[in-house]
Design an enzyme around this catalytic site. Structure first.
Site, PDB file in Angstrom:
ATOM      1  N   ARG A 124     -60.907  13.829 -84.728  1.00 11.90           N
ATOM      2  CA  ARG A 124     -61.080  14.868 -85.771  1.00 11.90           C
ATOM      3  C   ARG A 124     -60.575  16.246 -85.331  1.00 11.90           C
ATOM      4  NH1 ARG A 124     -66.232  12.322 -87.168  1.00 11.90           N
ATOM      5  NH2 ARG A 124     -65.677  10.871 -88.826  1.00 11.90           N
ATOM      6  N   LYS A 146     -47.856  24.477 -89.338  1.00  8.66           N
ATOM      7  CA  LYS A 146     -47.536  23.370 -90.244  1.00  8.66           C
ATOM      8  C   LYS A 146     -47.242  22.150 -89.387  1.00  8.66           C
ATOM      9  CE  LYS A 146     -45.742  25.390 -94.477  1.00  8.66           C
ATOM     10  NZ  LYS A 146     -44.565  25.585 -95.327  1.00  8.66           N
ATOM     11  N   GLU A 188     -31.918  29.543 -89.667  1.00  5.37           N
ATOM     12  CA  GLU A 188     -33.300  29.938 -89.982  1.00  5.37           C
ATOM     13  C   GLU A 188     -33.619  31.348 -89.454  1.00  5.37           C
ATOM     14  OE1 GLU A 188     -35.828  28.177 -91.654  1.00  5.37           O
ATOM     15  OE2 GLU A 188     -35.307  26.054 -91.528  1.00  5.37           O
ATOM     16  N   LYS A 230     -42.500  35.892 -89.022  1.00  5.90           N
ATOM     17  CA  LYS A 230     -43.263  34.707 -89.453  1.00  5.90           C
ATOM     18  C   LYS A 230     -44.767  34.938 -89.254  1.00  5.90           C
ATOM     19  CE  LYS A 230     -43.672  29.846 -89.701  1.00  5.90           C
ATOM     20  NZ  LYS A 230     -43.086  28.538 -89.541  1.00  5.90           N
ATOM     21  N   GLU A 240     -50.191  28.862 -97.566  1.00  9.72           N
ATOM     22  CA  GLU A 240     -49.156  28.943 -98.614  1.00  9.72           C
ATOM     23  C   GLU A 240     -49.752  28.890-100.021  1.00  9.72           C
ATOM     24  OE1 GLU A 240     -45.557  27.021 -97.125  1.00  9.72           O
ATOM     25  OE2 GLU A 240     -45.086  26.504 -99.189  1.00  9.72           O
ATOM     26  N   ARG A 245     -46.067  32.907 -98.043  1.00 12.09           N
ATOM     27  CA  ARG A 245     -45.499  31.980 -97.045  1.00 12.09           C
ATOM     28  C   ARG A 245     -44.356  31.185 -97.671  1.00 12.09           C
ATOM     29  NH1 ARG A 245     -48.437  28.566 -92.237  1.00 12.09           N
ATOM     30  NH2 ARG A 245     -46.492  27.708 -91.430  1.00 12.09           N
ATOM     31  N   ASN A 249     -39.440  29.489 -97.357  1.00 13.55           N
ATOM     32  CA  ASN A 249     -38.692  28.317 -97.822  1.00 13.55           C
ATOM     33  C   ASN A 249     -37.369  28.708 -98.492  1.00 13.55           C
ATOM     34  OD1 ASN A 249     -40.739  26.601 -96.961  1.00 13.55           O
ATOM     35  ND2 ASN A 249     -41.888  26.906 -98.844  1.00 13.55           N
ATOM     36  N   HIS A 252     -34.503  26.316 -98.879  1.00 14.46           N
ATOM     37  CA  HIS A 252     -35.037  24.990 -98.566  1.00 14.46           C
ATOM     38  C   HIS A 252     -35.068  24.037 -99.754  1.00 14.46           C
ATOM     39  CE1 HIS A 252     -36.029  26.885 -94.822  1.00 14.46           C
ATOM     40  NE2 HIS A 252     -36.609  25.809 -94.349  1.00 14.46           N
ATOM     41  N   HIS A 256     -33.410  20.841 -98.775  1.00 13.96           N
ATOM     42  CA  HIS A 256     -34.117  19.556 -98.714  1.00 13.96           C
ATOM     43  C   HIS A 256     -33.422  18.510 -99.578  1.00 13.96           C
ATOM     44  CE1 HIS A 256     -38.403  20.486 -97.012  1.00 13.96           C
ATOM     45  NE2 HIS A 256     -37.480  20.398 -96.092  1.00 13.96           N
ATOM     46  N   HIS A 271     -31.276  19.907 -90.391  1.00 18.69           N
ATOM     47  CA  HIS A 271     -32.108  20.717 -91.283  1.00 18.69           C
ATOM     48  C   HIS A 271     -31.545  22.140 -91.437  1.00 18.69           C
ATOM     49  CE1 HIS A 271     -35.622  22.337 -93.249  1.00 18.69           C
ATOM     50  NE2 HIS A 271     -35.737  23.246 -92.296  1.00 18.69           N
TER      51      HIS A 271
END
Ligand code: GLY
Length: 371
Positions: A124, A146, A188, A230, A240, A245, A249, A252, A256, A271
């Protein structure tokens, strides 16, 4: 001794980000165990292990950690799979970890995302430390919590927000990174300038060549600046939920879609390469929607070209395929594609109400220029 460059603070946690050269050999000194003999697990990949695993292990040992398990997953995006997640979980559980065990993630974004996710669910939740070795991981994925693995339905669709206890960035590790990876990671960095800081964007225009040639001082400055931007964003919008946040992206949604159409094969498109092309598309869309007064896409495109960063994919794709792929994006809300658009260099906004026909005709135009 290395100084702590930044502290990332959220409502619930705060942790140090160290950025320096030759820091890998001091990991055990920078992140010490709570008691001598505290258990450590080190997960890396098959490329990174041959360069840095021994250094990190011996530093952890010297610092008082007891390494109970070290393992290298196969390098590449395929390791962010359910299968690898299951295999690694079972192997780590077999060595009898406890809640005091810390996992060290030594590698690029794949290792960081996989280990972060594992750490968030094993027993956990146990502590983990990021030691990112790729440019992309150093300026983005290792910072901000993330974590994810991929699903057949898309990239990063299974994951959690789970912050590391520290991020330790050794700029020297970029020396063993393939040049293509360095260039992809640069996209990036450029993103931070475009969405948040026009001065940084101008600085990058002047210093990008030195950066890509791995000038240590230039790298340290750019990584520091990227992580600081960041960290500021994550501090305000960790999960987000506030359209802040989400600005990270930028490029992106289109990016993506390109990765999706390439079957997430990072030999076909990395990427960062997809994000670079996505940023050109998003800047152009901002211009045709009259959100910004000058066509920033031309500036971005010229800059990327001057650095030999691809401005089109190496495979064929249609506008229709791209739009369809964009609907499979976890960033979408209410079944509408989420776009991050520019009002100016250094100023971005989130938009969800854009007519597909406008995007379709823009993509058709852009794709025509690739032939
Ligand atoms: N890579 C985008 C984020 O961490 O939010």
């Amino acid at each position: 001794m290395h100084k702590c460059n930044l502290i990332l603070k959220t409502a619930t946690v705060n942790y140090p980000i160290y950025i320096d050269s030759n820091i890998m050999e001091d990991v055990g000194e920078l992140y010490t165990p709570a008691f001598v003999g505290q258990k450590a697990v080190v997960i890396t990949d098959s490329n990174v292990s041959k360069y840095y695993l021994k250094t990190v292990e011996s530093s952890l040992n010297q610092g008082g950690w007891r390494i109970i398990f070290s393992h290298a997953v196969l390098a590449g995006e395929a390791s962010k799979s359910f299968e690898q997640f299951e295999k690694l979980s079972e192997e780590i559980l077999k060595v009898n970890i406890d809640r005091d065990t810390t996992i060290f993630a030594l590698g690029g974004g794949v290792v960081g995302d996989l280990v972060g996710f594992l750490s968030s669910v094993l027993l956990r939740g146990i502590d983990f430390v990021q030691i990112p070795t790729s440019l992309l991981a150093q300026i983005d994925s290792s910072v901000g919590g993330k974590t994810a693995i991929n699903s057949k339905a898309g990239k990063n669709l299974i994951g959690s927000f789970y912050q590391p206890k520290a991020v330790i960035i050794d700029v020297n590790s970029l020396k063993t990174l393939p040049k293509r990876e360095v260039r992809a990671g640069y996209a990036e960095i450029l993103k931070y300038g475009l969405i948040k800081d026009s001065n940084f964007f101008m600085w990058l225009q002047k210093n990008a060549t030195k950066l890509l040639n791995l000038d240590v001082d230039i790298l340290k400055y750019a990584i520091n600046k990227s992580c600081a931007i960041k960290a500021d964003i994550v501090k305000e919008d960790e999960k987000e939920t506030k359209n802040l946040r989400a600005l990270l992206n930028f490029g992106h949604s289109f990016g993506h879609a390109l990765e999706y159409c390439a079957g997430f094969d990072d030999e076909k498109i990395k990427h960062g390469e997809a994000v670079a092309i996505g940023m050109i598309m998003a800047s152009k869309l901002s211009y045709i929607l009259n959100m910004c007064s000058c066509d920033i896409s031309n500036i971005v495109q010229k800059h990327l070209q001057s650095l030999d960063i691809p401005i089109k994919p190496s495979f064929r794709i249609t506008a229709d395929e791209m739009i369809k792929a964009m609907y499979f994006d976890k960033k979408n809300k209410f079944d509408k594609i989420t776009y991050i658009l520019l009002k100016d260099i250094g100023s971005a906004v989130v938009k969800t109400d854009i007519d597909d026909r406008i995007v379709m005709s823009l993509l058709t135009e852009i794709i025509k220029t690739w032939d």
